[in-house]
Design an enzyme around this catalytic site. Structure first.
Site, short mmCIF file in Angstrom:
data_model
loop_
_atom_site.label_atom_id
_atom_site.label_comp_id
_atom_site.label_asym_id
_atom_site.label_seq_id
_atom_site.Cartn_x
_atom_site.Cartn_y
_atom_site.Cartn_z
N HIS A 88 0.86 -1.20 0.00
CA HIS A 88 0.00 0.00 0.00
C HIS A 88 0.89 1.25 0.00
O HIS A 88 1.95 1.27 0.63
CB HIS A 88 -0.93 0.00 1.22
CG HIS A 88 -1.95 1.08 1.15
ND1 HIS A 88 -1.67 2.38 1.54
CD2 HIS A 88 -3.22 1.09 0.68
CE1 HIS A 88 -2.74 3.12 1.34
NE2 HIS A 88 -3.69 2.36 0.80
N GLU A 157 -3.67 1.95 -7.35
CA GLU A 157 -4.07 3.11 -6.55
C GLU A 157 -3.09 4.25 -6.78
O GLU A 157 -1.99 4.25 -6.19
CB GLU A 157 -4.06 2.75 -5.06
CG GLU A 157 -4.99 1.62 -4.68
CD GLU A 157 -5.32 1.64 -3.19
OE1 GLU A 157 -6.49 1.78 -2.86
OE2 GLU A 157 -4.39 1.55 -2.38
P1 PGA Z 1 -9.20 6.37 -0.09
O1 PGA Z 1 -8.06 5.28 0.22
O2 PGA Z 1 -10.40 5.62 -0.56
O3 PGA Z 1 -9.41 7.08 1.22
O4 PGA Z 1 -8.65 7.28 -1.14
C1 PGA Z 1 -7.90 4.16 -0.60
C2 PGA Z 1 -6.78 3.31 -0.09
O5 PGA Z 1 -5.83 3.85 0.49
O6 PGA Z 1 -6.78 2.08 -0.24
#
Ligand code: PGA
Length: 236
Positions: A88, A157
């Protein structure tokens, strides 16, 4: 589809139990057939009596030992947890985990047969540098990772979209996911400011197998709505 909630450093053990009960009751009452994953804070891990898959946000690449502040696989096995989030952006960029360390962690949990949600994504400067530099950066995050691992789920992401309310355009998400599908046939989730208001559009895209949601998933009701969207789009 796969609908995942990353609760990060939020919700106490008591709140997590309430949250899981709310989501579980929604999932069973609506006959949801989607895969629902929740990653609670470490102190909320337990043998939860639920059909929801509860995973760990992190663990060290060890069974046990002298790694102050970390937990090992023995602590996950205690609660029959077989799912882990690795790579992450907050672990990469705030906690300083390197690609080399992530690859070691990936391989350790792969050898134990864990379902691994492995996150990739570019910071803003890489996005601004243009498509080829951005894709090169994302490719470097696949180094040491077995992209053919059968229990792998990729989460794309973009760092600049996490917790900011900003998202790439739907076309951009679609294009990047299509490119990433060439690297691995594993399911790919999109994450980064997914909310009730945009989840349906994101889930409807081609080459998207689900979403990984942070802030918006903290509201059980919102997370359940997103699960329902996925159910409605089944077989899209
Ligand atoms: P967010 O975070 O939906 O608050 O942007 C997503 C994540 O970090 O997995």
């Amino acid at each position: 589809m796969i609908i995942a909630a990353n609760l990060k450093t939020n919700l106490t053990r008591k709140e997590t139990n309430k949250y899981l009960a709310e989501v579980e009751s929604f999932v069973s009452s609506k006959n949801i057939t989607q895969e629902v994953l929740v990653f609670p804070a470490m102190s909320s891990l337990d043998t939860h009596d639920t059909s929801i898959i509860v995973g760990a946000q992190n663990a060290y690449a060890t069974k046990d030992g002298a790694f102050t502040g970390e937990i090992g696989s023995v602590h996950l096995e205690e609660f029959a947890i077989k799912t882990i989030l690795i790579g992450h952006s907050e672990r990469r960029h705030i906690l300083g985990e390197t690609q080399e360390e992530l690859a070691i962690k990936f391989n350790y949990y792969k050898d134990l047969g864990f379902k691994i949600v492995y996150c990739v994504g570019e910071p803003l400067e890489k996005r601004k540098a243009g498509k080829s530099e951005m894709m090169e950066y994302i490719s470097s995050q696949y180094k040491g990772i077995d992209t053919k691992y059968k229990n792998l789920i990729i989460a794309y992401e973009p760092v600049w979209a996490i917790g900011t309310g900003l998202t790439p355009t739907l076309e951009d998400i679609q294009e990047i996911h299509t490119d990433l599908k060439e690297k691995s046939t594993a399911p790919i989730l999109y994450g980064g400011s997914v909310k009730v208001t945009n989840a349906k559009d994101v889930l409807a895209l081609k080459n998207i197998d689900g979403i990984l949601v942070g802030s918006a998933a903290l509201y059980g009701e919102h997370f359940c709505s997103m699960i329902e969207y996925a159910q409605e789009l089944e077989g899209k």
